[in-house]
Design a protein around this motif. Sequence first.
Motif, short mmCIF file in Angstrom:
data_model
loop_
_atom_site.label_atom_id
_atom_site.label_comp_id
_atom_site.label_asym_id
_atom_site.label_seq_id
_atom_site.Cartn_x
_atom_site.Cartn_y
_atom_site.Cartn_z
N ASN A 59 0.84 -1.19 0.00
CA ASN A 59 0.00 0.00 0.00
C ASN A 59 0.88 1.24 0.00
O ASN A 59 1.87 1.32 0.72
N PHE A 60 0.52 2.23 -0.81
CA PHE A 60 1.34 3.45 -0.92
C PHE A 60 1.41 4.18 0.41
O PHE A 60 2.47 4.65 0.82
N TYR A 61 0.28 4.25 1.13
CA TYR A 61 0.27 4.97 2.40
C TYR A 61 1.16 4.26 3.42
O TYR A 61 1.89 4.91 4.16
N SER A 63 3.80 2.33 2.78
CA SER A 63 5.20 2.53 2.42
C SER A 63 5.63 3.95 2.74
O SER A 63 6.77 4.18 3.16
N LEU A 64 4.73 4.90 2.59
CA LEU A 64 5.06 6.29 2.94
C LEU A 64 5.28 6.42 4.44
O LEU A 64 6.21 7.12 4.88
N GLN A 65 4.48 5.74 5.23
CA GLN A 65 4.68 5.76 6.69
C GLN A 65 6.02 5.13 7.06
O GLN A 65 6.72 5.63 7.94
N LYS A 66 6.37 4.04 6.39
CA LYS A 66 7.64 3.39 6.69
C LYS A 66 8.82 4.28 6.33
O LYS A 66 9.81 4.35 7.05
N VAL A 67 8.72 4.98 5.20
CA VAL A 67 9.79 5.90 4.80
C VAL A 67 9.92 7.02 5.83
O VAL A 67 11.02 7.37 6.25
N ARG A 68 8.79 7.56 6.27
CA ARG A 68 8.82 8.63 7.27
C ARG A 68 9.40 8.12 8.59
O ARG A 68 10.18 8.83 9.23
N LEU A 69 9.05 6.92 8.99
CA LEU A 69 9.59 6.35 10.22
C LEU A 69 11.10 6.15 10.10
O LEU A 69 11.86 6.45 11.02
N ARG A 70 11.55 5.67 8.94
CA ARG A 70 12.98 5.50 8.72
C ARG A 70 13.70 6.84 8.79
O ARG A 70 14.77 6.94 9.39
N GLN A 71 13.11 7.87 8.21
CA GLN A 71 13.72 9.20 8.28
C GLN A 71 13.80 9.70 9.71
O GLN A 71 14.81 10.27 10.13
#
Length: 99
Positions: A59-61, A63-71
């Motif tokens: 899901n795009f949302y 994956s976006l949450q995971k990217v934000r968490l990684r950042q």
Amino acid sequence: MGAPGEPQSIDYSVHEAWNEATNVYLLVILVSFGLLINKRKIMRIFTLPPAAESNPEPNFYDSLQKVRLRQQLEMYSLARKYDQQQHQGQADSVQLSME
């Protein structure tokens, strides 16, 4: 209009228009009634598929949450490293001043 033949033709056109209008209204009522009865079938078309048949594509949302968490984690680790370096720098300066 004063002639006796004209009101009959007007009445006939009004009668014809009334028949067409009532046919349209009846059709709308029947379609509405059919949609109300088959609401569950129609709602099934517009609802999401069940979770058992989930898409293998992420899901795009999510994956976006995971990217934000990684950042956020990277920024936290950088801040911790910076704080440790500052703390070590202060300790070194304290040692230098004592010596």
